[in-house]
Design a protein around this motif. Structure first.
Motif, mmCIF file in Angstrom:
data_model
loop_
_atom_site.group_PDB
_atom_site.id
_atom_site.type_symbol
_atom_site.label_atom_id
_atom_site.label_comp_id
_atom_site.label_asym_id
_atom_site.label_seq_id
_atom_site.Cartn_x
_atom_site.Cartn_y
_atom_site.Cartn_z
ATOM 1 N N GLY A 491 72.618 -2.134 34.804
ATOM 2 C CA GLY A 491 72.039 -2.444 36.111
ATOM 3 C C GLY A 491 72.126 -1.250 37.034
ATOM 4 N N GLY A 492 71.730 -1.483 38.263
ATOM 5 C CA GLY A 492 71.884 -0.450 39.280
ATOM 6 C C GLY A 492 70.851 0.651 39.205
ATOM 7 N N ILE A 493 69.908 0.561 38.289
ATOM 8 C CA ILE A 493 68.840 1.565 38.259
ATOM 9 C C ILE A 493 67.725 1.042 39.158
ATOM 10 N N ASP A 494 66.962 1.926 39.698
ATOM 11 C CA ASP A 494 65.781 1.542 40.461
ATOM 12 C C ASP A 494 64.887 0.677 39.563
ATOM 13 N N PRO A 495 64.417 -0.477 40.060
ATOM 14 C CA PRO A 495 63.673 -1.405 39.194
ATOM 15 C C PRO A 495 62.475 -0.754 38.514
ATOM 16 N N LEU A 496 61.798 0.147 39.228
ATOM 17 C CA LEU A 496 60.621 0.810 38.654
ATOM 18 C C LEU A 496 61.041 1.692 37.477
ATOM 19 N N VAL A 497 62.043 2.511 37.708
ATOM 20 C CA VAL A 497 62.539 3.400 36.656
ATOM 21 C C VAL A 497 63.058 2.569 35.490
ATOM 22 N N HIS A 498 63.759 1.492 35.821
ATOM 23 C CA HIS A 498 64.303 0.598 34.811
ATOM 24 C C HIS A 498 63.182 0.067 33.902
ATOM 25 N N GLY A 499 62.118 -0.402 34.543
ATOM 26 C CA GLY A 499 60.996 -0.960 33.777
ATOM 27 C C GLY A 499 60.313 0.091 32.931
ATOM 28 N N ILE A 500 60.064 1.267 33.520
ATOM 29 C CA ILE A 500 59.400 2.344 32.761
ATOM 30 C C ILE A 500 60.240 2.715 31.558
ATOM 31 N N LEU A 501 61.535 2.909 31.823
ATOM 32 C CA LEU A 501 62.451 3.376 30.793
ATOM 33 C C LEU A 501 62.468 2.426 29.601
ATOM 34 N N TRP A 502 62.763 1.159 29.889
ATOM 35 C CA TRP A 502 62.934 0.229 28.771
ATOM 36 C C TRP A 502 61.616 -0.071 28.066
ATOM 37 N N SER A 503 60.555 -0.279 28.849
ATOM 38 C CA SER A 503 59.300 -0.630 28.171
ATOM 39 C C SER A 503 58.837 0.520 27.288
ATOM 40 N N MET A 504 58.911 1.747 27.797
ATOM 41 C CA MET A 504 58.436 2.873 26.991
ATOM 42 C C MET A 504 59.369 3.159 25.828
ATOM 43 N N LEU A 505 60.660 3.041 26.076
ATOM 44 C CA LEU A 505 61.652 3.335 25.041
ATOM 45 C C LEU A 505 61.506 2.351 23.868
ATOM 46 N N LEU A 506 61.489 1.061 24.206
ATOM 47 C CA LEU A 506 61.421 0.045 23.148
ATOM 48 C C LEU A 506 60.057 0.085 22.467
ATOM 49 N N ASN A 507 59.037 0.284 23.272
ATOM 50 C CA ASN A 507 57.683 0.401 22.724
ATOM 51 C C ASN A 507 57.627 1.529 21.694
ATOM 52 N N THR A 508 58.082 2.714 22.103
ATOM 53 C CA THR A 508 58.038 3.877 21.215
ATOM 54 C C THR A 508 58.919 3.661 19.993
ATOM 55 N N ALA A 509 60.109 3.076 20.215
ATOM 56 C CA ALA A 509 61.025 2.852 19.099
ATOM 57 C C ALA A 509 60.384 1.922 18.076
ATOM 58 N N ALA A 510 59.755 0.844 18.562
ATOM 59 C CA ALA A 510 59.120 -0.111 17.646
ATOM 60 C C ALA A 510 57.996 0.583 16.892
ATOM 61 N N PHE A 511 57.224 1.389 17.622
ATOM 62 C CA PHE A 511 56.073 2.070 17.015
ATOM 63 C C PHE A 511 56.519 3.033 15.906
ATOM 64 N N VAL A 512 57.499 3.867 16.247
ATOM 65 C CA VAL A 512 57.950 4.863 15.276
ATOM 66 C C VAL A 512 58.662 4.176 14.112
ATOM 67 N N GLY A 513 59.543 3.227 14.463
ATOM 68 C CA GLY A 513 60.328 2.546 13.432
ATOM 69 C C GLY A 513 59.437 1.857 12.418
ATOM 70 N N VAL A 514 58.501 1.054 12.910
ATOM 71 C CA VAL A 514 57.647 0.302 11.982
ATOM 72 C C VAL A 514 56.746 1.257 11.194
ATOM 73 N N SER A 515 56.307 2.336 11.844
ATOM 74 C CA SER A 515 55.475 3.321 11.120
ATOM 75 C C SER A 515 56.230 3.879 9.919
ATOM 76 N N LEU A 516 57.528 4.083 10.107
ATOM 77 C CA LEU A 516 58.303 4.703 9.037
ATOM 78 C C LEU A 516 58.513 3.769 7.861
ATOM 79 N N VAL A 517 58.538 2.454 8.129
ATOM 80 C CA VAL A 517 58.802 1.536 7.016
ATOM 81 C C VAL A 517 57.537 0.909 6.443
ATOM 82 N N THR A 518 56.384 1.145 7.089
ATOM 83 C CA THR A 518 55.162 0.587 6.513
ATOM 84 C C THR A 518 54.289 1.728 6.000
ATOM 85 N N PHE A 519 53.308 1.338 5.194
ATOM 86 C CA PHE A 519 52.445 2.354 4.594
ATOM 87 C C PHE A 519 51.012 2.101 5.041
ATOM 88 N N PRO A 520 50.310 3.143 5.473
ATOM 89 C CA PRO A 520 48.941 2.905 5.967
ATOM 90 C C PRO A 520 47.996 2.485 4.855
#
Ligand code: ATP
Ligand code: MG
Length: 888
Positions: A491-520
């Motif tokens: 907590g204690g982060i500015d709500p805007l920064v908090h939202g940007i941080l987590w949404s982009m972080l988790l989004n990117t993590a899911a994208f990269v992670g799933v890309s690595l375990v799946t095959f095109p």
């Protein structure tokens, strides 16, 4: 004082002028005369839709509240334009090469043309853009209200609703008129782009005019102005670095990802060179737009009564100073900002909604009746596009009304940005990383969307509005780490920064992670290669001047076409030739050309060229190529038809073989039956000969018996030798080894001979003849012919069971044949046995009575066939009747 009615009149005239500009541009473009459209300055001005009413009015308010933080909104795009224009160039190139119509189309196309992915991106775009459209409606109604207020007529809620309705409705009409005139293959809208360029000039001019008025008219020149800014109560330099970075990142990303920016930057672009110009011109435009923001804010705070809305300073300062013309201009500036943004956003969203949601849905509901569709699709798409435009604007209007149009709405601008930016990982990954896969894109997008909704969008309505207040404190179901504004307990982060941080972080993590375990999938690989290698494309030439496809991709494709072993053999051979160990040679021009020929053998040259073109650079596929591919497809179809015909032929052959085999089997059974029959026939006389011979050896046999027994033995021996003669005769006849001796003789003589030999007198058979008809000469093997007659006559003698048996011999000629019929007056032979009696060993009467082996008629038939004649049973008479026919 400015009359509200005059303001409305001016606004309407302005709209009419825009209509006229758009109409003219559209007409010129249709006539191919709109040269100015290709001017980089028009392109740059159209990018200005980035500066919406929220920027036009809101930047001053932002500066009044938070000092220089507003600059981040301009810095983001500037950084992209100056530092990352190569990324934009790549996007533009891909957009051109792939005929991309929207950002949803880009993502869907990159990841194997996935429909669902397109729908997800569309959904995100609509959810994120709707509040922003509402914001524009709000700013226009607010600015109108300012004038009404100034005139002394404070607006009621009903007035706001009515104004908003007129504004949204008018925009819908304008957008439908100029946004869906035709379904251009490239989705370009010259009319709208020109109108927007005009609006870009108007809003810049208006803001600068207000700025000049404030600095020189009210502030006493730049020097004094600087002093005032220094003295002002603005926290200009005390910035939260986290927010700065977060905001710069979000505005930079939004500049690329916002559907409306994608529309003007990529879809409407028709020349990459325009980007080079825009890369410095657009930052200059932004600089000009932001130049007077701080002075206006400072002067406004000084000048206006406490508590007045700083968001409207741009409008209220001139009004309060009696500069009515300037106020009017300022209004037009804000109006321009709002309308241009809404129009482009609506077009972009409507394209996405209709292409990725409405039309697919319609097809799904229709069931797949493509044949009947081709004509209707255009109309359907246009209708879907128009409905989507109306729908998007209605959504903005409803959102504006439901949100109450208050400050909650103002806060949502940045939140909206963050929502749109969720597309960024899939976008960047898609155009730079071939390993990115469709499930990964879906996972990233959905993760980002959910985190954004939970941590930013829903909380933006305030505690208790959508999310209950206690969830903010304790988390949903008491799960503390899921608190919307303190995810994972941080907590204690500015709500805007908090939202940007987590949404982009988790989004990117899911994208990269799933890309690595799946095959095109193969299509994803093809598309991925095209997107990532977009700059290495060659142009339509028949040879591959710069093949860049990975040998691995070529091998993969070749294996699918010519089979695994063959493809690997070709590649391995090439690798050896190039002196490279292993299976993967370098994809040299020479090799690719050779490979193309090789593949051409299987799928046709054009198809092979197109397929290799897919791997080595998509622009190689021209209309001619496609036509050639179609030709080949037709040839292949014909070939397969031929194959089918051939296989039908083979089936017939197989059937014939099966039949022959069945016949052989039956024959083999017959042969066995024949042998057992022969042994039986031979054994019967042999047995009696043997037993009587044994009796004869007894000494005390009376002479009388001895004579009788010897007679029996003699008879049986004769029978046996006759039988053997017949068998031998038959076998000779059947084998065709018989030697015929043609002679000429008189038929009556032949018949006389036969009757004598048949021994009919013993059996008291009357023979009826018409001697006159028998006086004809016959040329044939006469002995054989007589043999036939004998059998027929003796058969009648043996088997005719009439009281006074009689045989009629009738001679006639017809159809070039002599016909000799033998008719007796017995009971005849049943129809089902007419053919049977001609078989070997076939006897109808029982053996003892017959006294023959049943070979007679079989031999007769063989003889007659040798003599080129025939012997048949003659049905239709009361007794037994045979007809012997001979060619004349
Ligand atoms: P083979 O001729 O070898 O001494 P077969 O006379 O019995 O013996 P076929 O001449 O082939 O043999 O005749 C076949 C059978 O056809 C006979 O056994 C008899 O049953 C039937 N058949 C032939 N001619 C007559 C006839 N005129 N009337 C009735 N039955 C007949
Ligand atoms: Mg016979």
């Amino acid at each position: 004082m400015v009359s509200f009615n005059i303001l409305i009149l001016v606004a309407l005239s302005y709209v009419a002028a825009l209509f006229w500009v758009a109409f003219l541009a559209e007409r010129r473009a249709a006539a191919g005369q709109a040269k100015w459209l290709h001017a980089p300055v028009i392109y740059t001005l159209s990018l200005s839709i980035y500066c919406t009413a929220w920027t036009f009015y809101g930047a001053v308010g932002y500066a009044a509240r938070s000092g220089l933080e507003f600059v981040t909104i301009y810095l983001g795009p500037t950084l992209v334009m100056v530092g990352w224009w190569w990324l934009l160039r790549r996007l533009v190139r891909i957009g051109r090469a792939q005929r991309i119509t929207s950002i949803a189309d880009l993502i869907s196309s990159r990841f194997g043309k996935s429909r669902r992915l397109g729908a997800v991106v569309t959904l995100i775009a609509v959810v994120a853009a709707t509040p922003y459209i509402a914001l524009q409606i709000q700013s226009v109604t607010l600015s109108l209200a300012v004038f009404a207020d100034h005139e002394g007529a404070a607006w009621t809620d009903g007035d706001f609703a009515r104004a908003a309705m007129w504004f949204a409705g008018g925009l819908a009409v304008f957008t439908i008129l100029f946004g869906t005139r035709n379904l251009d293959a490239n989705e370009r809208h010259p009319g709208i782009v020109t109108a927007i360029a005009v609006e870009a000039v108007v809003k810049l001019f208006a803001l600068i005019a207000v700025g000049v008025f404030v600095v020189w008219g009210l502030g006493g020149g730049p020097v004094q102005m600087m002093a005032r800014i220094d003295a002002a109560d603005l926290e200009l330099w005390e910035q939260d670095t986290h927010r700065w970075f977060g905001l710069i990142f979000v505005s930079a990303a939004a500049f690329v990802c916002l559907p409306r920016m994608f529309q003007v930057m990529v879809v409407e672009n028709d020349d990459e060179a325009q980007l080079r110009f825009a890369s410095w011109a657009f930052p200059a435009y932004l600089l000009a737009m932001s130049l007077f923001v701080v002075p206006i804010a400072v002067v406004g705070l000084d000048l206006m009564p406490a508590g007045s809305n700083p968001d409207l300073f741009v409008l209220t300062i001139p009004l309060s100073q009696g500069a009515n013309g300037l106020a009017m201009l300022s209004f037009l500036g804000g109006f321009s900002s709002a309308t241009s943004m809404v129009i482009v956003a609506t077009i972009a969203l409507a394209t996405m909604v209709s292409n990725h949601i409405v039309v697919p849905l319609w097809f799904a509901l229709q069931g797949d009746q493509r044949g009947a569709m081709s004509g209707d699709v255009r109309q359907l798409t246009l209708l879907a596009r128009r409905l989507s435009i109306a729908g998007v604007l209605a959504l903005g209007f409803v959102y504006y009304r439901l949100s109450g149009g208050g400050t909650a709405l103002a806060a949502i601008g940045l939140i909206s940005f963050v929502g749109s930016v969720q597309v960024l990982p899939a976008l960047i990954g898609g155009i730079f990383w071939r390993g990115a896969t469709r499930p990964a894109a879906a996972a990233g997008l959905l993760t980002g969307l959910v985190v954004w909704l939970w941590s930013m969008f829903l909380p933006s309505f305030g505690p208790g509005a959508v999310i209950p207040a206690e969830v903010f404190v304790h988390g949903p179901f008491g799960i503390g780490w899921l608190r919307p504004e303190a995810l994972f307990g941080i907590g204690g982060i500015d709500p805007l920064v908090h939202g940007i941080l987590w949404s982009m972080l988790l989004n990117t993590a899911a994208f990269v992670g799933v890309s690595l375990v799946t095959f095109p999938s193969p299509l994803e690989r093809l598309q991925g290669a095209q997107f990532v290698n977009v700059f290495e494309h060659t142009t339509g030439a028949r040879t591959w001047s710069r093949p860049v496809a990975a040998a691995e991709d070529l091998l993969l494709m070749s294996q699918r076409i010519i089979g695994r072993t063959e493809a690997q053999r070709i590649f391995a051979r090439e690798a050896t030739r190039q002196g490279i160990p292993g299976q993967l040679p370098k994809a040299t021009t020479d090799f690719v050309a050779r490979l193309e020929r090789e593949l051409g053998g299987s799928v046709g040259a054009a198809t092979a060229h197109a397929m290799i073109g897919q791997l080595t650079g998509g622009s190689g596929v021209s209309v001619e190529d496609l036509i050639a591919v179609a030709d080949e497809a037709a040839q292949i179809l014909e070939y397969s038809n031929r194959l089918e015909a051939k296989s039908a032929e083979q089936e017939a052959t197989a059937r014939a073989l099966r039949d022959a085999n069945a016949k052989l089997t039956a024959l083999s059974i017959q042969k066995d039956a024949f042998l057992s029959q022969i042994s039986h026939e031979l054994r019967t006389p042999m047995t009696s000969i043997r037993s009587f011979s044994e009796i004869l050896r007894e000494d005390d046999l009376p002479a009388e018996d001895r004579n009788r027994y010897a007679g029996i033995i003699l008879d049986e021996s004769i029978r046996l030798s006759l039988l053997l003669d017949d068998l031998l005769d038959l076998s000779v006849l059947e084998n065709g080894q018989v030697v015929l001796r043609p002679q000429t003789g008189r038929l009556s003589v032949l018949l006389d001979r036969a009757i004598a030999a048949a021994g009919v007198h013993d059996r008291n058979l009357t023979i009826l003849r018409d001697r006159a008809t028998e006086e004809i000469e016959i040329t044939a093997d006469l002995d054989r012919l007589v043999q036939v007659f004998i059998n027929l006559i003796s058969n009648a003698a043996k088997y005719c069971d009439a009281k006074s048996p009689a045989l009629t011999i009738r001679v006639s000629r017809a159809k070039g044949q002599h016909r000799i019929d033998f008719l007796d007056n017995g009971i005849g032979i049943a129809a089902q046995n007419h053919e049977l009696i001609f078989e070997k060993f076939s006897r109808l009467a029982d053996e003892s009575k017959a006294g023959g082996a049943g070979l007679g008629l079989a031999i007769c038939r063989e003889i007659m066939h040798r003599l080129h004649g025939d012997i048949t049973y003659l049905p239709g008479t009361s007794g037994t009747a045979f007809r012997v026919s001979l060619p004349i």
